[in-house]
Scaffold this motif. Structure first.
Motif, short mmCIF file in Angstrom:
data_model
loop_
_atom_site.label_atom_id
_atom_site.label_comp_id
_atom_site.label_asym_id
_atom_site.label_seq_id
_atom_site.Cartn_x
_atom_site.Cartn_y
_atom_site.Cartn_z
N GLN A 45 0.84 -1.20 0.00
CA GLN A 45 0.00 0.00 0.00
C GLN A 45 0.87 1.25 0.00
O GLN A 45 1.86 1.33 0.72
CB GLN A 45 -0.90 -0.01 1.24
N LEU A 46 0.50 2.21 -0.84
CA LEU A 46 1.17 3.51 -0.91
C LEU A 46 0.19 4.58 -0.48
O LEU A 46 -0.92 4.66 -1.03
CB LEU A 46 1.67 3.77 -2.34
N GLU A 47 0.59 5.40 0.48
CA GLU A 47 -0.25 6.51 0.95
C GLU A 47 0.47 7.82 0.68
O GLU A 47 1.67 7.95 0.96
CB GLU A 47 -0.54 6.37 2.44
N ALA A 48 -0.26 8.79 0.14
CA ALA A 48 0.33 10.09 -0.21
C ALA A 48 -0.56 11.21 0.28
O ALA A 48 -1.79 11.14 0.16
CB ALA A 48 0.53 10.20 -1.72
N SER A 49 0.08 12.25 0.83
CA SER A 49 -0.63 13.49 1.16
C SER A 49 0.06 14.59 0.37
O SER A 49 1.15 15.03 0.70
CB SER A 49 -0.55 13.77 2.67
N GLY A 50 -0.55 14.99 -0.71
CA GLY A 50 0.10 15.88 -1.66
C GLY A 50 0.47 15.12 -2.92
O GLY A 50 0.16 13.93 -3.09
N ARG A 51 1.18 15.77 -3.83
CA ARG A 51 1.49 15.21 -5.14
C ARG A 51 2.87 14.55 -5.14
O ARG A 51 3.84 15.12 -4.61
CB ARG A 51 1.45 16.32 -6.20
N ILE A 52 2.96 13.35 -5.73
CA ILE A 52 4.24 12.66 -5.87
C ILE A 52 4.32 12.02 -7.25
O ILE A 52 3.30 11.77 -7.89
CB ILE A 52 4.46 11.58 -4.79
N ARG A 53 5.55 11.75 -7.67
CA ARG A 53 5.81 10.93 -8.86
C ARG A 53 6.63 9.73 -8.41
O ARG A 53 7.66 9.89 -7.74
CB ARG A 53 6.56 11.73 -9.93
N TYR A 54 6.18 8.53 -8.82
CA TYR A 54 6.78 7.33 -8.25
C TYR A 54 6.56 6.14 -9.18
O TYR A 54 5.50 6.00 -9.80
CB TYR A 54 6.13 7.05 -6.89
N ARG A 55 7.58 5.28 -9.28
CA ARG A 55 7.46 4.00 -9.98
C ARG A 55 7.28 2.90 -8.95
O ARG A 55 8.10 2.78 -8.02
CB ARG A 55 8.70 3.72 -10.84
N LEU A 56 6.25 2.12 -9.09
CA LEU A 56 6.02 1.04 -8.15
C LEU A 56 7.19 0.05 -8.18
O LEU A 56 7.71 -0.28 -9.25
CB LEU A 56 4.71 0.31 -8.47
N PRO A 57 7.62 -0.44 -7.01
CA PRO A 57 8.76 -1.36 -6.98
C PRO A 57 8.39 -2.74 -7.51
O PRO A 57 7.21 -3.07 -7.70
CB PRO A 57 9.11 -1.41 -5.49
N VAL A 58 9.41 -3.56 -7.74
CA VAL A 58 9.21 -4.96 -8.10
C VAL A 58 9.54 -5.81 -6.89
O VAL A 58 10.19 -5.36 -5.95
CB VAL A 58 10.07 -5.37 -9.31
#
Length: 800
Positions: A778-791
């Motif tokens: 699970q990924l939780e964000a407060s605000g804007r992010i750019r991210y590549r999901l891990p393997v």
């Protein structure tokens, strides 16, 4: 005299006026009668499968033509189109009077309108000038490509895959096309309209070999084939017995549905037995099992084959509410995820790499500067001091006015003759791509170029080819489809294809791209992989049909060189391994071609090899969905060269200077965990509760304010895993985002470090495995992010 005139007026004038009046009364009916008997052809057309096709992929054009001329016709059905370079396709046809005839051809998938294409029938052959008019129907195509994930279904029950429609609410964009067996083409390029093909409860053992080979070639280039089981699995898999992951065996009743109910999150109806097919795993890996394999996947070339043990059209699964989640889980094994589109916009001419490579003609060499300089010096000496002194000695200086022009002409002829010594005969060269499946089969394509010294009409024929395309020439002014009349033409025949040009200037080069489809006998690269904790030792054995040079593994943006390998020889390469191996067509502003063959400061001896590799990696015809060869799969490549004359020019065989690329994907995502090589599993988004969410590029996600849940479907193993490692593509510490993993044993979320390349989950590996046989994050964000999901890197266990 007056009596005669009066008698004529009294007798004949009324008769003449009556005849004229009758003629005038009948005159308006004449055009209508002519229209009723107007001679010509009635035309209907279908582009793709039920008008569905992909832009950037080839597809099928099916024409239904009815000859209403009152006589039998023989000639060519011609399709003229402008994809940025106007050209035509001609297919021979005989049209008996008043008999509907079906004519099929392969055409590019592009945006079609009334201005960029035309369909006509030329009696006597393309460009004959005897065009038979179309009196009914639209003689041009109109349409644009479909962006859905298109699924062709050949099944006893046409509602077999209706379950896919229920996945639309989970972010998928499926479009199901119900097909009959005879709808499947004999040309694998025409299957480019499909992303996936499902076969269920249909006998394939008597299918034509051309249809079977077309499906195999489509899979090699990136297609996804699903063969489902149940009581009818043996007959469904008959034509593909060596291709399916599970060999046909018998049937059995599934004793336990625990894993199915866990994935579907709904119990199956009680008291309803479920029949499944049984058999031995012969290739690939089991992805779901419960006593017997329920699903298995085999990577094949750039594509994949999915085995499903049950018949989805039979109860209890046909009406089961957990079916959509079960199919979602199984389809992740063949790389189908939510929001997958395959649309490309604009013109579809994408042979720019081939244009450049084929213009480099290795056997055409400019005259040596030294020789030309020597001739020029000799000419200057003869024309000035020597000739003058000789004429002065014999007192004939007045002869200079005609001797100097004669000498100039003679020297010019000599210089021209010497300089054109290698331009008096037809010459040819080619670059060929052999896309290996891994079991001896290959899908083949090539670019070929010919130099013609005399010009005129040029025809290049390719025996056994299923399609050919004339490429760009030196014509700078294009007249569109209206000016075409057999001048730049693809001609299709039963035994092959040809590219033809008319009115070619002397000393010209003409180029074509050609596709051959799938054939056996090309061998493969055999591999053995060892893992020492941070490196992969990959041993590659050349079992192809040729001695190869520059054998390399392309992975992680690096060309790892093995060297030259003769047939049967082996070589090893040591590759740093941090999880998530990948290959990309372009690396920034560089390319794998320039990495393997750097640009020299002097003579460029590997221009064709460099260009061919880049053309192959960027060619949409080799793609799964978007762009080049599947971005998650490393590639083994090698090159061979020969002088085999494999095509004819104007009916005669000519030797050809050939360079051939041999390429085979190296699938590490299902590597042998028991052998010490960690497998890599890609994430699947299961719940998106982000306020904002979008895909930027290359799996880079942009999101804001919310929660994203994703899971890693685990390959099925007999023994438990001993470790799970989270591998980050771009480690970074966010002050407004957290990552966590679900511990199924404790029922709690555990934090995961985001600013490290790798993070080993601290608890026992089995404690993180859910009832659905996944690892959940699970990924939780407060605000804007750019991210590549891990393997997820797997450690330990034995594949079933």
């Amino acid at each position: 005299m007056a009596d005669v005139l009066g008698r004529w007026i009294k007798v004949w004038l009324p008769a003449a006026l009556a005849a004229l009046l009758a003629l005038l009364l009948l005159w308006p009916d004449q055009p209508a009668a002519a229209a009723e008997t107007e001679a010509g052809i009635e035309m209907r057309w279908e582009l793709g499968f039920q008008s569905v096709y992909k832009e950037g992929k080839y597809t099928r054009l099916r024409l239904t033509l009815t000859n209403r001329t009152g006589r039998d016709l023989r000639g060519d059905v011609v399709f003229a189109y402008d994809d940025g370079f106007p050209k035509e396709i001609a297919v021979p046809a005989e049209l008996p009077a008043d008999t509907p005839m079906i004519v099929e051809m392969t055409v590019p998938g592009m945006v079609y309108n009334k201005d960029n294409n035309r369909i006509r029938f030329d009696e006597g052959g393309a460009g004959s000038g005897r065009q038979v008019p179309v009196v009914s129907g639209q003689p041009y195509l109109q349409g644009s490509g479909d962006s859905s994930t298109t699924v062709g279904v050949v099944a006893r029950d046409p509602d077999t895959m209706n379950v896919l429609a229920l996945l639309m609410t989970r972010g998928y964009n499926f479009r199901t096309i119900v097909l009959k067996e005879d709808d499947l083409p004999a040309d694998s390029l025409q299957l480019g309209a499909l992303d996936m093909l499902v076969l269920n409860d249909v006998p394939t053992g008597n299918w034509p070999q051309e249809r079977i080979d077309a499906i195999r070639g489509w899979v090699i280039r990136g297609g996804r084939l699903v063969v489902s089981g149940g009581a009818g699995y043996a007959k469904t898999a008959a034509a593909f017995a060596d291709l399916v992951p599970v060999a046909p065996g018998g049937t059995a009743e599934l004793e336990s549905a625990r894993i199915l109910e866990a994935i579907g999150e709904e119990p199956l109806p009680a008291g309803m037995p479920m029949t499944v097919s049984t058999g031995d795993l012969q290739a690939g890996i089991v992805t779901l099992a419960d006593g017997v394999p329920i699903s298995a996947v085999r990577a094949y070339g750039s594509g994949s084959v999915l085995y499903v043990a049950f018949d989805p059209s039979v109860e209890p699964l046909a009406g089961w509410g957990g079916g959509p989640k079960l199919w979602e889980r199984m389809l992740t094994g063949i790389g189908l995820y939510p929001v997958m589109t395959g649309v490309r916009y604009g013109y579809s001419y994408d042979f720019w790499h081939y244009d450049s490579i084929l213009s480099y003609f290795p056997s055409l060499k400019p005259p040596k500067i030294g020789h030309l300089s020597l001739f020029f010096i000799i000419y200057v000496l003869l024309a000035a001091p020597i000739l003058y002194l000789l004429l002065k000695k014999f007192d004939r200086r007045e002869w200079m006015w005609w001797l100097i022009p004669v000498l100039s002409v003679i020297c010019s002829v000599v210089i021209f003759t010497v300089g054109s010594a290698d331009k008096r005969t037809v010459k040819a060269h080619s670059v060929r791509a052999v896309q290996l499946s891994g079991d001896g089969w290959a899908d083949r394509s090539a670019g070929a170029a010919v130099f013609v010294p005399s010009g005129g009409k040029v025809g290049v024929s390719f025996e056994g080819a299923d399609f050919a395309v004339p490429l760009r020439d030196e014509d700078l002014v294009q007249s569109g489809v209206s000016g075409l009349s057999g001048g730049k033409l693809t001609r299709m025949t039963d035994g092959g294809a040809a590219a033809e040009w008319r009115d070619v200037p002397y000393w010209s080069i003409r180029k074509a791209w050609v596709h051959f489809g799938a054939s056996p006998g090309y061998g493969q690269f055999d591999t053995a992989i060892a893992y020492n904790g941070s490196y992969l030792d990959i041993e590659v054995t050349n079992q192809t049909a040729a001695d190869l040079k520059h054998v390399s593994v392309l992975m992680n943006g690096v060309a790892y060189r093995i060297g030259d390998l003769a047939r049967g020889e082996s070589g090893t390469v040591n590759i740093p391994y941090a999880g998530g191996p990948s290959i990309v067509a372009g690396i920034g502003y560089a390319s794998y071609g320039s990495l393997l063959f750097p640009y020299p400061s002097g003579k460029d001896s590997y221009a064709r090899e460099r260009g061919l590799l880049d053309a192959y990696l960027n060619e949409s015809r080799n793609a799964k969905i978007n762009g080049a060869v599947d971005g998650e799969v490393p590639l083994i490549v090698g090159f061979s060269s020969d002088g085999e004359g494999w095509f004819e020019v104007n009916g005669s065989a000519v030797p050809s200077d050939n360079v051939t690329l041999w390429a085979q994907p190296l699938d590490l995502t299902v590597a042998d965990v028991a052998g010490g090589v960690p497998g890599i599993v890609q994430p699947v988004i299961t719940r998106n509760a982000m306020l904002e969410f979008g895909n930027i590029h290359d799996d880079l996600l942009e999101m804001a304010d919310g929660t994203l849940n994703f899971e890693y479907p685990l390959p099925w193993r007999d023994e438990p895993y001993h470790s799970f490692i989270i591998r980050q593509h771009e480690p970074i510490a966010f002050n407004n985002a957290t990552l966590s993993v679900w511990n199924d044993a404790s029922g709690e979320w555990e934090p995961v470090q985001m600013d490290a390349d790798s993070y080993t989950l601290p608890g026992p590996a089995e404690s993180y495995v859910t009832d659905q046989h996944t690892v959940r994050m699970q990924l939780e964000a407060s605000g804007r992010i750019r991210y590549r999901l891990p393997v997820l890197e797997l450690g330990g266990g034995t594949a079933e």
